[in-house]
Design a protein around this motif. Structure first.
Motif, PDB file in Angstrom:
ATOM      1  N   THR A   1       0.815  -1.206   0.000  1.00  0.00           N
ATOM      2  CA  THR A   1       0.000   0.000   0.000  1.00  0.00           C
ATOM      3  C   THR A   1       0.850   1.259   0.000  1.00  0.00           C
ATOM      4  OG1 THR A   1      -1.726  -1.167   1.212  1.00  0.00           O
ATOM      5  CG2 THR A   1      -1.817   1.233   1.246  1.00  0.00           C
TER       6      THR A   1
ATOM      7  N   TYR B   1       3.741   3.668  -3.228  1.00  0.00           N
ATOM      8  CA  TYR B   1       3.779   4.952  -3.945  1.00  0.00           C
ATOM      9  C   TYR B   1       2.728   5.853  -3.361  1.00  0.00           C
ATOM     10  CZ  TYR B   1       4.120   8.258  -7.807  1.00  0.00           C
ATOM     11  OH  TYR B   1       4.316   9.385  -8.568  1.00  0.00           O
ATOM     12  N   GLU B   2       3.182   6.919  -2.715  1.00  0.00           N
ATOM     13  CA  GLU B   2       2.262   7.796  -1.995  1.00  0.00           C
ATOM     14  C   GLU B   2       2.119   9.118  -2.720  1.00  0.00           C
ATOM     15  OE1 GLU B   2       3.853   7.983   1.883  1.00  0.00           O
ATOM     16  OE2 GLU B   2       3.438   5.903   2.349  1.00  0.00           O
TER      17      GLU B   2
ATOM     18  N   LEU C   1      -2.924  -2.523  -8.532  1.00  0.00           N
ATOM     19  CA  LEU C   1      -2.791  -1.159  -8.031  1.00  0.00           C
ATOM     20  C   LEU C   1      -4.012  -0.761  -7.209  1.00  0.00           C
ATOM     21  CD1 LEU C   1      -1.385   0.783 -11.135  1.00  0.00           C
ATOM     22  CD2 LEU C   1      -0.183   0.371  -8.993  1.00  0.00           C
TER      23      LEU C   1
ATOM     24  N   VAL D   1      -3.290   2.145  -4.424  1.00  0.00           N
ATOM     25  CA  VAL D   1      -2.420   3.072  -5.138  1.00  0.00           C
ATOM     26  C   VAL D   1      -3.253   3.822  -6.173  1.00  0.00           C
ATOM     27  CG1 VAL D   1      -0.390   3.322  -6.606  1.00  0.00           C
ATOM     28  CG2 VAL D   1      -0.427   1.577  -4.804  1.00  0.00           C
TER      29      VAL D   1
END
Length: 311
Positions: free
Chosen positions: A5, A8-9, A89, A94
């Motif tokens: 999770t 990639y923020e 994703l 994401v």
């Protein structure tokens, strides 16, 4: 798929864009548009490398850079994994956005004939039309998953770029235009890279005041001499009105870099003060502006030489 999770923020779905669609529908032009918007772009990325890309991007800096990748039928076997990777994703939380580029079959045939390139789906003995039909069948489910479907059948390249900017540039497109304002002296040569040139040699010249001659437009006495004259006040009024007309036009046209050159005789007094004033004004209008002075070093070297003789 191995997604986490926190892999990639990004701040929003616009931070990670997957561009796909029909071959010949404008993916290359779309990548140019995303590059202009500051995205890190990768063309022809195998779908199974998306998790690794996102994890690497997240680990490279505190705040992930905006990413745009092209995944298309050129990867053939790898491309079949794209639908599953997108589902992964979503399951991992994401955020992403899929842009699907499409065009009418007759337009795609004409574009491939004009380019003389082989269609990626054409096997030996297949026609371009058959390759397009095969690709359309392969992309059917992805088209339905897309957040944005752009039909480029009647779009010129610049119109496609405008469409991308409208979708992804954010609230204020002016931030996408990098403006450089610089001063120069005509006696040192006319500017070669300027989009706009303003000649301010018609204004009274501080050079003829012995007390101001060794100073520059960055010094308060020269700046006041230039800026508070009636001629300059009237000029600035008209100059700013002109900027208010042309700058939005450059933004609308999609220009990413703009150079404005302000020139006087030596590039030391009037042009320096007015380049600074022009930059300050454009900043108040929301533009990203940098100001420099091309020939100021020449004036400073002369002043240093004179100071040395005086000693």
């Amino acid at each position: 798929m191995g997604f986490e999770t926190a892999a990639y923020e990004g701040e929003s779905a616009n931070d990670f864009v997957i561009v796909t669609g029909m071959s010949g529908a404008g993916r290359t032009e779309a990548m140019h548009a995303f590059e202009d918007l500051g995205y890190f772009c990768i063309d022809n990325l195998p779908a199974n490398l998306i998790p690794q890309l996102l994890s690497t991007a997240r680990g490279a800096c505190e705040k992930a850079r905006k990413l745009a990748v092209v995944c298309d039928a050129r990867n053939k076997d790898f491309f079949a994994d794209l639908k599953g990777e997108l589902e992964g994703l979503s399951a991992a939380g994401v955020a992403y956005r899929v842009v699907f580029l499409d065009a009418d079959d007759d337009k795609l045939v004409a574009r491939y004939k004009a380019s003389r390139r082989r269609h990626p789906m054409c096997e030996e003995g297949m026609t371009i039309a058959q390759g397009i039909a095969a690709e359309r069948a392969l992309l059917f489910s992805l088209r339905n998953m897309a957040h944005d479907v752009i039909d480029t059948s009647e779009l010129l390249p610049m119109q496609l770029r405008t469409k991308i900017r409208d979708l992804f540039a954010g609230v204020d497109e002016r931030e996408g235009l990098a403006v450089t304002v610089y001063s120069f002296g005509f006696k040192h040569g006319a500017p070669l890279d300027a989009d706009m040139v303003m000649d301010v040699r018609f204004l009274p010249n501080p050079y003829y005041d012995p007390a101001l001659r060794p100073l520059t437009g960055l010094d308060a006495p020269v700046r006041d001499f230039v800026m508070y004259r009636d001629e300059t006040v009237e000029f600035l009024k008209r100059w700013r009105e002109l900027l208010d007309v042309v700058m939005p036009g450059y933004v609308k046209e999609g220009k990413q870099q703009l150079a404005i050159a302000v020139g006087c005789t030596g590039g030391q007094h009037r042009s320096v003060a007015l380049a600074e004033s022009t930059g300050d004004y454009l900043k108040t209008r929301g533009y990203r502006v940098s100001v420099s002075h091309r020939d100021l070093a020449l004036a400073e070297s002369v002043r240093s030489a004179l100071d040395g003789k005086a000693e």
